[in-house]
Design a protein around this motif. Structure first.
Motif, mmCIF file in Angstrom:
data_model
loop_
_atom_site.group_PDB
_atom_site.id
_atom_site.type_symbol
_atom_site.label_atom_id
_atom_site.label_comp_id
_atom_site.label_asym_id
_atom_site.label_seq_id
_atom_site.Cartn_x
_atom_site.Cartn_y
_atom_site.Cartn_z
ATOM 1 N N VAL A 1 0.846 -1.189 0.000
ATOM 2 C CA VAL A 1 0.000 0.000 0.000
ATOM 3 C C VAL A 1 0.883 1.241 0.000
ATOM 4 O O VAL A 1 1.879 1.309 0.716
ATOM 5 C CB VAL A 1 -0.924 0.020 1.243
ATOM 6 N N VAL A 2 0.527 2.230 -0.813
ATOM 7 C CA VAL A 2 1.303 3.469 -0.889
ATOM 8 C C VAL A 2 1.286 4.164 0.472
ATOM 9 O O VAL A 2 0.216 4.457 1.009
ATOM 10 C CB VAL A 2 0.721 4.427 -1.950
ATOM 11 N N PRO A 3 2.447 4.440 1.076
ATOM 12 C CA PRO A 3 2.488 5.082 2.396
ATOM 13 C C PRO A 3 1.881 6.485 2.363
ATOM 14 O O PRO A 3 2.030 7.224 1.386
ATOM 15 C CB PRO A 3 3.991 5.159 2.715
ATOM 16 N N LEU A 4 1.212 6.840 3.451
ATOM 17 C CA LEU A 4 0.575 8.146 3.541
ATOM 18 C C LEU A 4 1.595 9.272 3.407
ATOM 19 O O LEU A 4 1.338 10.287 2.737
ATOM 20 C CB LEU A 4 -0.173 8.271 4.874
ATOM 21 N N TRP A 5 2.782 9.102 3.999
ATOM 22 C CA TRP A 5 3.768 10.182 3.981
ATOM 23 C C TRP A 5 4.266 10.466 2.562
ATOM 24 O O TRP A 5 4.628 11.604 2.243
ATOM 25 C CB TRP A 5 4.936 9.880 4.913
ATOM 26 N N VAL A 6 4.251 9.443 1.713
ATOM 27 C CA VAL A 6 4.661 9.630 0.319
ATOM 28 C C VAL A 6 3.653 10.539 -0.400
ATOM 29 O O VAL A 6 4.035 11.457 -1.138
ATOM 30 C CB VAL A 6 4.775 8.272 -0.398
ATOM 31 N N LEU A 7 2.360 10.308 -0.171
ATOM 32 C CA LEU A 7 1.321 11.152 -0.770
ATOM 33 C C LEU A 7 1.381 12.576 -0.209
ATOM 34 O O LEU A 7 1.136 13.548 -0.923
ATOM 35 C CB LEU A 7 -0.054 10.541 -0.512
ATOM 36 N N VAL A 8 1.723 12.689 1.080
ATOM 37 C CA VAL A 8 1.854 14.006 1.715
ATOM 38 C C VAL A 8 2.988 14.796 1.060
ATOM 39 O O VAL A 8 2.858 16.000 0.793
ATOM 40 C CB VAL A 8 2.084 13.871 3.235
ATOM 41 N N VAL A 9 4.114 14.119 0.809
ATOM 42 C CA VAL A 9 5.237 14.779 0.122
ATOM 43 C C VAL A 9 4.778 15.346 -1.224
ATOM 44 O O VAL A 9 5.087 16.491 -1.580
ATOM 45 C CB VAL A 9 6.411 13.795 -0.085
#
Length: 346
Positions: free
Chosen positions: A228-236
């Protein structure tokens, strides 16, 4: 487990942030240009609207398309089994190549497709990997690539037709039946604020993948991200896009908002609603489409509703030319950067 502070990981994250900044400066600026061009929102207000809704779209609805960009085109798992570092370096090359091209285009006020840029760059990495016998050329998922390219062709047409119909309905049922259309336009300013929020959300949901898809693929190959794509990656990605709009987005906003056709609140509303609807549909379908293509198509659609003379064909010609060359330029640049990174021993 490879440490988070591995130089390749740091470079991947920084490159992802750089790509997100580029997307904000070019692609998000496209999305918000109609609001500024029609006078519905000021540049500062657009940055606030985009800051909220772009971020929400990216973080809470961006996973589907991110997975397609990350693993849907090149057989990442096959390359990972041979050497995880190759995946990380290839994705780093793809991000840098796409970012370089978008920076160049933004400097010249050209609204290019960031989706074209990153898909072309990932493809360039895959072709070099095939040339070096890491994978077979047939291992590249040409069927998925075909669907993506098909969506690029369909989306501007859908945007144009839908925007044309929406504005035509507004013109026939409202504008032509009142004595003072100016008052109607003023009321549509409020509606356009709503569609600006909608298009910012739609853009975040689809185009955040252009920045963080390759970043996620590289981290996953290095066992630093799960399925699953990590939340912090989407936040970046979300943060980078908003910063890009605020710092450099005014250049492309001018092209979209003022140079293709005259935009009023009713025209801007029609173009934005049509674009957002098409983009959200494709985000739900996990297909990375070009918000740029869709919005330009929509702006042309509302322009054509006022007659062909209302559209500046010379500006459209320059935009279309930049679209045509984006994929081959990005692919070639990505291939060269990938070979160069391997050459310096990364």
């Amino acid at each position: 487990m490879i440490e988070l502070f591995n130089p390749i990981v740091i470079l991947l994250v920084l490159a992802g942030l750089y790509m997100a900044w580029n997307i904000g400066a070019n692609d998000l600026a496209n999305a918000m240009g109609t609001s500024v061009g029609s006078g519905a929102l000021s540049l500062k207000q657009v940055i606030i609207v985009a800051g909220v809704f772009e971020f929400i779209g990216a973080v809470f609805f961006g996973k589907r398309v991110t997975s397609t960009i990350a693993k849907g085109i090149v057989p990442i798992d096959t390359i990972k089994a041979i050497d995880p570092n190759l995946v990380a370096i290839g994705m780093l090359a793809a991000i840098l190549a796409a970012g370089f091209w978008i920076t160049f285009a933004t400097f010249y006020n050209l609204p290019v497709s960031t989706t074209h840029s990153i898909v072309g760059s990932v493809l360039g990495f895959g072709i070099v990997a095939a040339y070096q016998n890491i994978i077979l050329l047939s291992d590249i998922n040409w069927a998925v690539l075909g669907k993506i390219v098909g969506s690029w062709l369909v989306s501007p047409v859908l945007g144009a037709v839908l925007a044309y119909l929406i504005f035509s309905i507004i013109r026939v049922t409202i504008l032509q039946k009142v004595e003072n259309p100016y008052h109607i336009e003023k009321k549509f300013v409020y509606l356009q604020v709503g569609t600006a929020c909608f298009i910012a959300f739609a853009h975040g949901s689809n185009d955040v993948a252009n920045a963080v898809g390759p970043l996620y693929a590289g981290l996953n190959a290095l066992n630093l991200a799960e399925a699953v794509v990590p939340l912090w990656v989407l936040v970046v990605g979300g943060i980078g896009m908003v910063i890009g709009l605020g710092t450099w987005g005014y250049r492309v906003i001018e092209t979209i908002g003022t140079k293709i056709t005259e935009l009023t609140p009713t025209r801007g509303f029609s173009a934005e609603f049509a674009t957002a609807a098409v983009v959200v549909f494709h985000s739900y379908s996990s297909l990375p489409i070009s918000t740029t293509h869709t919005l330009v198509g929509s702006v042309i659609g509302v322009g054509l509703a006022g007659g062909l003379a209302a559209v500046d064909l010379s500006v459209i010609g320059k935009i279309v030319m930049s679209w045509v060359i984006t994929v081959p330029v990005a692919a070639l640049t990505s291939a060269l950067v990938f070979v160069a990174l391997l050459g310096v021993g990364l």
